[in-house]
Design a protein around this motif. Structure first.
Motif, mmCIF file in Angstrom:
data_model
loop_
_atom_site.group_PDB
_atom_site.id
_atom_site.type_symbol
_atom_site.label_atom_id
_atom_site.label_comp_id
_atom_site.label_asym_id
_atom_site.label_seq_id
_atom_site.Cartn_x
_atom_site.Cartn_y
_atom_site.Cartn_z
ATOM 1 N N PHE A 543 49.108 40.148 26.456
ATOM 2 C CA PHE A 543 48.093 39.858 27.472
ATOM 3 C C PHE A 543 47.833 38.364 27.637
ATOM 4 O O PHE A 543 47.220 37.941 28.617
ATOM 5 N N ASN A 594 41.816 39.593 35.840
ATOM 6 C CA ASN A 594 42.865 40.472 35.303
ATOM 7 C C ASN A 594 42.482 41.029 33.939
ATOM 8 O O ASN A 594 42.698 42.214 33.648
ATOM 9 N N ARG A 595 41.917 40.163 33.091
ATOM 10 C CA ARG A 595 41.524 40.608 31.742
ATOM 11 C C ARG A 595 40.426 41.675 31.837
ATOM 12 O O ARG A 595 40.406 42.625 31.053
ATOM 13 N N LEU A 597 39.934 43.778 34.366
ATOM 14 C CA LEU A 597 40.533 45.016 34.891
ATOM 15 C C LEU A 597 41.304 45.774 33.819
ATOM 16 O O LEU A 597 41.314 47.006 33.793
ATOM 17 N N THR A 598 41.953 45.038 32.920
ATOM 18 C CA THR A 598 42.770 45.673 31.878
ATOM 19 C C THR A 598 42.011 45.847 30.563
ATOM 20 O O THR A 598 42.583 46.309 29.582
ATOM 21 N N ASP A 599 40.734 45.446 30.549
ATOM 22 C CA ASP A 599 39.882 45.574 29.362
ATOM 23 C C ASP A 599 40.492 44.852 28.159
ATOM 24 O O ASP A 599 40.660 45.414 27.087
ATOM 25 N N MET A 600 40.822 43.600 28.384
ATOM 26 C CA MET A 600 41.374 42.755 27.325
ATOM 27 C C MET A 600 40.388 41.635 27.006
ATOM 28 O O MET A 600 39.489 41.338 27.803
#
Length: 693
Positions: A543, A594-595, A597-600
């Motif tokens: 990620f 983006n982070r 949305l991807t739960d990072m």
């Protein structure tokens, strides 16, 4: 605690064993009465453990007991405690956060010279005092070096890979010190030693800087050149010394310490102390206790300097805070950034500064959410006297040699950033659609080249294989995919000869490197920088890949005065828009979205579990994990896996991973660790992993 009229004092001792507990020992009161300093917490003790003799640290007091099973310590070897009580609490917090046994956490936090072990044959304690130096490569590649033994060649490869090593690293990697001496005699490796003196009463040079005061809190220092940051550190250092306090600056490597030490020495004289793993153990111990007892110091150090209980510490600076060098790659897997935060959290009245030219996404998030304050008042781009011209060129392996030579101007000062190690990436069969892999680790073998021959080598276990031209399965001609610093070095040496160097200090017209990151202070300003295929970072299954890509193109911008050429096949990437518009927030906002949305991270907390064992199967890992969930009555858990690790086989051991998100019951992971231990499965618990593969 002072001794009283009881016969024994009972203490909890942390020992270097893989158990989540401390051990109770007793100390005769008569022994304590003879100590000049009677503080016990934080003291080193030599104790019996099973049939061994180990070094432990007293972490607290146990209830008074009179049991025959409780053993007596052998000895208290030091005049004063190694740590103060607040640092013992800090170490406990680190142990809990990283689910690391308190004994191993404390053991690896103190200098190796204090980690004594009992020699059962002689009855003497092995004190681990040794002379340490640092070793760096004196060559760019292996391509033009004939007449080297296989062992010497492998060691030189290892040093080229690391950039700088100490003797412990050489021995831990399985190499002989005699082989190292051979490389030094041949001029292929440079040996350096650091010498320090005790503080003396000397007249300090005239100070031309104005001091600055900084209130306690967390700060981010970003988008400034390394030299600008150093000027601010000098001002801060003057302030803390004026107030009778100390400043700690943590740096990612020794090369950076070497670069800025002379600048600080001019200003602060003998008040500057250096601490890292390449100085002698005897010197380390002397520095450790000196900093614990006296204040008004400027301390430059790598990761390990964070654990020194510096007296009157006022501020900690984590320089180049994004660096992966700050994350330990062995258990306990703590991170320097988190260790610094724990010191800040316990001490409360200090300043913590995370600094870099191109900061991490997590640090920017702290700024956006007001968990950190900015120290950058001006836009750095407005202060650059000569804005470099940026040129994006299409990249192809076929045209690399021609285009690279065309881009270089030997009459100027050139920096070539290759972004890849080795000669080429791997051998590939277009018919089978498979890479040639290591039989032990099941990963693609990297291609290397010497003056005599090409060969293949595994990056994990370092096993070497002969170079082959045809596929062993279908006999079709294999293709070399990718390139590395060895191939580029060979191309440039053939064309430009001795004008090519790997050492930025040699002031050659053409300097070649794999990366500028983590060496911001080491590299100066170049007329022309050529960045070859940073797109590599976009292919990393992690990620942080896009962040690494952005930093790999953004950081060199601050190092170039005239022309910046980037060979890329992704000119449309938003990172180039941010660079072109000189507005880094364009990229950071995109990446944070983006982070989210991807739960990072920073929107989630990750724990990566890695299971290792020879012959281990996926179903077995599933079974153990489900058994643990049921046994610990875990009702809420979010995870992915188990799945094959990217490096699914290392030294013949199968590897599987589970990625956990926002798991709040970390204490229960200790039972999973114990469950795996009973089945002879190695479990690596990596809290806040820097990579998820």
């Amino acid at each position: 605690m002072k001794a009283d009229d009881k016969e024994y004092i009972y203490v909890d001792v942390a020992l270097p064993v893989a158990l989540f507990m401390t051990f109770t020992y007793k100390i005769p009161v008569s022994y304590i009465n003879h100590l000049e300093n009677k503080e016990l917490i934080g003291r080193r003790v030599l104790v019996p453990f099973r049939n061994l003799g180990l070094t432990g640290i007293i972490t607290g007091f146990a209830e008074n007991k009179d049991l025959k099973s409780i053993r007596e310590i052998y000895q208290i070897p030091d005049k004063k405690p190694v740590w103060s009580e607040d640092y013992i609490q800090i170490l406990k917090n680190i142990s809990e956060y990283y689910v690391s046994p308190i004994g191993t956490t404390i053991y690896y936090a103190m200098p190796e010279g204090l980690r004594w072990k009992l020699n059962r044959k002689t009855g003497n304690w092995i004190k681990g005092i040794s002379e340490e130096k640092i070793y760096r490569p004196a060559v760019v590649t292996l391509s033009d070096i004939p007449h080297l033994s296989e062992k010497a060649r492998k060691l030189l490869e290892f040093i080229l890979e690391k950039g700088e090593v100490d003797r412990n690293q050489v021995k831990e990697a399985g190499f002989s010190l005699n082989t190292l001496k051979t490389l030094i005699k041949k001029g292929l490796v440079q040996e350096e030693r650091f010498i320090f003196r005790e503080e003396k009463s000397v007249k300090q040079p005239e100070i031309k800087y104005q001091s600055i005061n900084l209130k306690s809190g967390i700060y981010l220092y970003k988008n400034q050149t390394a030299q600008n940051r150093l000027k601010q550190y000098i001002k801060l250092g003057l302030s803390v010394i004026k107030n009778g306090e100390s400043l700690l600056i943590i740096l990612p490597n020794i090369a950076t310490i070497q670069k800025i030490y002379p600048e600080l020495k001019k200003i602060f004289g003998e008040r500057v102390f250096i601490y890292h793993d390449a100085i002698t153990e005897k010197e380390k111990i002397k520095i450790w206790f000196s900093l614990k007892e006296t204040s008004k110091k400027i301390v430059l150090g790598t990761y390990s300097a964070l654990f020194i209980p510096i007296k009157n510490l006022k501020a900690i600076i984590i320089e180049e805070e994004y660096s992966q060098a700050y994350k330990a790659d062995r258990t306990p897997r703590f991170d320097a950034r988190r260790v610094a935060f724990e010191i800040f959290r316990v001490k409360k009245d200090i300043s913590l500064i995370y600094a870099s030219t191109v900061p991490s996404v997590e640090s920017i998030y702290m700024l956006y959410t007001k968990k950190a304050k900015s120290l950058s008042r001006k836009d750095i781009f407005k202060n650059i006297n000569k804005k470099p011209e940026i040129s994006l060129k299409s990249f192809s392996y076929k045209d690399l040699k021609k285009e690279l030579i065309k881009a270089i101007k030997p009459e100027e000062k050139n920096l070539i950033i290759v972004n890849r190690k080795g000669y080429a990436s791997f051998l590939y069969c277009p018919v089978c659609e498979e890479e040639i892999k290591c039989e032990r680790c099941d990963i693609p073998l990297k291609i290397h080249s010497t003056a005599e021959q090409k060969y293949l080598q595994c990056e994990i276990c370092e096993k070497r294989y002969p170079y082959i031209k045809t596929c062993p399965e279908c006999e079709h001609k294999l293709e070399e995919i990718g390139f590395g610093i060895e191939k580029v070095g060979k191309i440039l040496k053939e064309k430009f000869g001795d004008n090519v160097s790997i050492d930025p200090e040699k002031n050659a017209s053409i300097t070649i490197t794999t990366s500028v990151t983590s060496r911001d202070f080491v590299f100066g300003i170049y007329d022309r920088i050529i960045n070859i295929y940073p797109d590599f970072f976009l292919n990393i299954p992690d990620f942080r890949g896009e962040e690494s890509f952005f930093r790999s193109i953004a950081l060199p911008y601050f190092k170039v005065s005239s022309k910046y050429i980037i060979f890329t096949n992704h000119p449309e990437h938003i990172a180039f828009e941010a660079l072109d518009k000189k507005d880094f927030s364009i990229f950071y906002k995109y990446e944070l979205q983006n982070r989210k949305l991807t739960d990072m991270p920073p929107y989630s907390k990750l724990i990566l579990l890695t299971f290792e064992k020879k012959g281990l199967e996926l179903d077995k890992v599933k079974q153990i994990f489900q058994e643990w969930i049921k046994k610990e009555k875990i009702s809420s858990i979010e995870y992915e896996g188990p799945f094959f690790a990217i490096f699914s086989k290392v030294r013949e051991k199968n590897r599987f991973q589970i990625l956990m998100r926002n798991f709040k019951e970390k204490e229960k992971l200790k039972e999973l660790y114990n469950l795996c231990s009973k089945k002879n499965i190695k479990l690596i618990i990596d809290v806040d992993p820097r990579q998820t593969y």
